[in-house]
Motif scaffolding. Sequence first.
Motif, PDB file in Angstrom:
ATOM      1  N   ALA A 130      42.160  46.850  35.510  1.00 34.35           N
ATOM      2  CA  ALA A 130      41.937  45.554  34.872  1.00 34.35           C
ATOM      3  C   ALA A 130      41.273  44.591  35.846  1.00 34.35           C
ATOM      4  O   ALA A 130      40.474  43.734  35.454  1.00 34.35           O
ATOM      5  N   ILE A 131      41.621  44.719  37.128  1.00 32.65           N
ATOM      6  CA  ILE A 131      41.049  43.897  38.193  1.00 32.65           C
ATOM      7  C   ILE A 131      40.708  44.815  39.358  1.00 32.65           C
ATOM      8  O   ILE A 131      41.517  45.674  39.738  1.00 32.65           O
ATOM      9  N   THR A 146      30.840  40.497  38.630  1.00 33.05           N
ATOM     10  CA  THR A 146      31.041  39.059  38.719  1.00 33.05           C
ATOM     11  C   THR A 146      31.259  38.595  40.150  1.00 33.05           C
ATOM     12  O   THR A 146      32.166  39.055  40.851  1.00 33.05           O
ATOM     13  N   LEU A 147      30.435  37.656  40.600  1.00 31.03           N
ATOM     14  CA  LEU A 147      30.591  37.053  41.919  1.00 31.03           C
ATOM     15  C   LEU A 147      31.743  36.051  41.885  1.00 31.03           C
ATOM     16  O   LEU A 147      31.760  35.131  41.065  1.00 31.03           O
ATOM     17  N   LEU A 148      32.712  36.238  42.786  1.00 29.76           N
ATOM     18  CA  LEU A 148      33.882  35.359  42.844  1.00 29.76           C
ATOM     19  C   LEU A 148      33.751  34.290  43.917  1.00 29.76           C
ATOM     20  O   LEU A 148      34.200  33.161  43.731  1.00 29.76           O
ATOM     21  N   ALA A 149      33.188  34.652  45.073  1.00 29.74           N
ATOM     22  CA  ALA A 149      33.055  33.711  46.182  1.00 29.74           C
ATOM     23  C   ALA A 149      32.010  34.237  47.157  1.00 29.74           C
ATOM     24  O   ALA A 149      31.817  35.447  47.279  1.00 29.74           O
ATOM     25  N   THR A 150      31.341  33.324  47.855  1.00 27.89           N
ATOM     26  CA  THR A 150      30.322  33.699  48.836  1.00 27.89           C
ATOM     27  C   THR A 150      30.817  33.395  50.248  1.00 27.89           C
ATOM     28  O   THR A 150      31.675  32.526  50.453  1.00 27.89           O
ATOM     29  N   ASN A 151      30.281  34.106  51.215  1.00 29.35           N
ATOM     30  CA  ASN A 151      30.580  33.878  52.636  1.00 29.35           C
ATOM     31  C   ASN A 151      32.089  33.797  52.886  1.00 29.35           C
ATOM     32  O   ASN A 151      32.579  32.878  53.541  1.00 29.35           O
ATOM     33  N   ILE A 152      32.805  34.784  52.376  1.00 25.29           N
ATOM     34  CA  ILE A 152      34.266  34.752  52.396  1.00 25.29           C
ATOM     35  C   ILE A 152      34.849  35.515  53.574  1.00 25.29           C
ATOM     36  O   ILE A 152      36.044  35.399  53.891  1.00 25.29           O
ATOM     37  N   VAL A 153      34.036  36.317  54.256  1.00 25.25           N
ATOM     38  CA  VAL A 153      34.518  37.187  55.325  1.00 25.25           C
ATOM     39  C   VAL A 153      34.723  36.398  56.615  1.00 25.25           C
ATOM     40  O   VAL A 153      33.956  35.498  56.951  1.00 25.25           O
ATOM     41  N   GLY A 154      35.799  36.750  57.338  1.00 25.14           N
ATOM     42  CA  GLY A 154      36.041  36.176  58.653  1.00 25.14           C
ATOM     43  C   GLY A 154      36.864  34.908  58.661  1.00 25.14           C
ATOM     44  O   GLY A 154      37.040  34.292  59.715  1.00 25.14           O
ATOM     45  N   THR A 155      37.410  34.506  57.508  1.00 24.19           N
ATOM     46  CA  THR A 155      38.237  33.307  57.440  1.00 24.19           C
ATOM     47  C   THR A 155      39.351  33.511  56.427  1.00 24.19           C
ATOM     48  O   THR A 155      39.202  34.281  55.474  1.00 24.19           O
ATOM     49  N   TYR A 163      46.959  39.388  35.242  1.00 23.79           N
ATOM     50  CA  TYR A 163      46.579  40.133  34.043  1.00 23.79           C
ATOM     51  C   TYR A 163      47.734  40.132  33.057  1.00 23.79           C
ATOM     52  O   TYR A 163      48.893  40.269  33.445  1.00 23.79           O
ATOM     53  N   ASN A 164      47.399  39.978  31.779  1.00 24.47           N
ATOM     54  CA  ASN A 164      48.383  39.983  30.709  1.00 24.47           C
ATOM     55  C   ASN A 164      48.010  41.075  29.704  1.00 24.47           C
ATOM     56  O   ASN A 164      47.070  40.907  28.917  1.00 24.47           O
ATOM     57  N   PRO A 165      48.703  42.229  29.722  1.00 25.77           N
ATOM     58  CA  PRO A 165      48.382  43.295  28.775  1.00 25.77           C
ATOM     59  C   PRO A 165      48.580  42.902  27.314  1.00 25.77           C
ATOM     60  O   PRO A 165      47.966  43.502  26.429  1.00 25.77           O
ATOM     61  N   SER A 166      49.435  41.914  27.072  1.00 28.57           N
ATOM     62  CA  SER A 166      49.695  41.498  25.693  1.00 28.57           C
ATOM     63  C   SER A 166      48.497  40.774  25.084  1.00 28.57           C
ATOM     64  O   SER A 166      48.204  40.918  23.897  1.00 28.57           O
ATOM     65  N   THR A 167      47.811  39.971  25.900  1.00 26.74           N
ATOM     66  CA  THR A 167      46.651  39.213  25.426  1.00 26.74           C
ATOM     67  C   THR A 167      45.337  39.757  25.978  1.00 26.74           C
ATOM     68  O   THR A 167      44.272  39.294  25.577  1.00 26.74           O
ATOM     69  N   HIS A 168      45.440  40.693  26.944  1.00 26.81           N
ATOM     70  CA  HIS A 168      44.283  41.306  27.605  1.00 26.81           C
ATOM     71  C   HIS A 168      43.533  40.324  28.517  1.00 26.81           C
ATOM     72  O   HIS A 168      42.404  40.594  28.924  1.00 26.81           O
ATOM     73  N   LEU A 169      44.158  39.190  28.844  1.00 28.99           N
ATOM     74  CA  LEU A 169      43.488  38.159  29.639  1.00 28.99           C
ATOM     75  C   LEU A 169      43.518  38.494  31.129  1.00 28.99           C
ATOM     76  O   LEU A 169      44.579  38.774  31.693  1.00 28.99           O
ATOM     77  N   ASN A 175      41.085  30.194  46.331  1.00 27.99           N
ATOM     78  CA  ASN A 175      41.442  28.858  46.836  1.00 27.99           C
ATOM     79  C   ASN A 175      41.747  27.900  45.685  1.00 27.99           C
ATOM     80  O   ASN A 175      41.287  26.752  45.665  1.00 27.99           O
ATOM     81  N   ASN A 176      42.551  28.396  44.723  1.00 26.29           N
ATOM     82  CA  ASN A 176      43.013  27.625  43.565  1.00 26.29           C
ATOM     83  C   ASN A 176      41.875  27.177  42.646  1.00 26.29           C
ATOM     84  O   ASN A 176      42.064  26.279  41.818  1.00 26.29           O
ATOM     85  N   ARG A 177      40.724  27.810  42.767  1.00 27.89           N
ATOM     86  CA  ARG A 177      39.618  27.577  41.839  1.00 27.89           C
ATOM     87  C   ARG A 177      39.503  28.787  40.930  1.00 27.89           C
ATOM     88  O   ARG A 177      39.415  29.919  41.401  1.00 27.89           O
ATOM     89  N   LEU A 178      39.515  28.564  39.617  1.00 29.82           N
ATOM     90  CA  LEU A 178      39.393  29.671  38.678  1.00 29.82           C
ATOM     91  C   LEU A 178      37.983  30.245  38.774  1.00 29.82           C
ATOM     92  O   LEU A 178      37.004  29.600  38.381  1.00 29.82           O
ATOM     93  N   ALA A 179      37.881  31.458  39.321  1.00 27.68           N
ATOM     94  CA  ALA A 179      36.589  32.089  39.558  1.00 27.68           C
ATOM     95  C   ALA A 179      36.194  33.048  38.441  1.00 27.68           C
ATOM     96  O   ALA A 179      35.013  33.376  38.296  1.00 27.68           O
ATOM     97  N   LEU A 180      37.178  33.525  37.658  1.00 22.86           N
ATOM     98  CA  LEU A 180      36.886  34.476  36.592  1.00 22.86           C
ATOM     99  C   LEU A 180      37.954  34.393  35.521  1.00 22.86           C
ATOM    100  O   LEU A 180      39.150  34.361  35.826  1.00 22.86           O
ATOM    101  N   SER A 181      37.520  34.363  34.275  1.00 21.31           N
ATOM    102  CA  SER A 181      38.419  34.480  33.134  1.00 21.31           C
ATOM    103  C   SER A 181      37.718  35.379  32.121  1.00 21.31           C
ATOM    104  O   SER A 181      36.651  35.030  31.603  1.00 21.31           O
TER     105      SER A 181
END
Length: 217
Positions: A130-131, A146-155, A163-169, A175-181
């Motif tokens: 699922a993920i 899907t790109l989630l974040a850039t220049n993420i390595v080294g920090t 994941y919710n199997p009941s709703t498939h979501l 960093n508390n930013r919704l990157a994918l739904s």
Amino acid sequence: MKRWMIVAAVACAAVTAGFFASDAQAAPTPRSPTDPTSGLTQYTDTYKVQHPYNLPESARFSITGGVYNLFILKGDKGYSSGTTTGARTEMRWGSNWSSGEHLWSSDVEIDPGTTGTCIMQVHVNGQGEAIYIQTKNGNLYNSVGTLLATNIVGTWFHLDAAYNPSTHLVQIWVNNRLALSTHYTKPAGTQFYFKNGVYNLSGAKSETHFKNIQLWH
């Protein structure tokens, strides 16, 4: 393989059979756009380490000061002599679940040079994920798309994956930013579980570090 337990502590909450005793009484609250865990309840689980079968666990996995360190090298074997999958050192969480939202949360650091490597999965008991969060050329992706974040390595950064199997979501926060739904569908009753670490590589070495790992449902 050794089996380890992480205790997800919550003040004044008693633990029964690995889950917080207040689970049944907890009323759901609206999800905060900046707090992926709002409305969820923390729980405990155990994990075992999957590592190259011809090496001891300690050769690829360690815990230092609360940080979980996992790496693989080019040419490493799979986790069993008969597997056709690639090299891995992963924490495979023990609980399987088939309904309701479950969320994995951790601070993560990916070492430079780590590329073509999956660092976290919501896997099924069988084929499919699922993920499937992976790093490539310094960036973070879900699967190969899907790109989630850039220049993420080294920090250090904070990662939440739910994941919710009941709703498939499917939802992923960086960093508390919704990157994918998005949605991922499997037949009712399919069981899922969490994994994190390093799986596959296209460089010489892939290594990731995790701390403050928490599980929620």
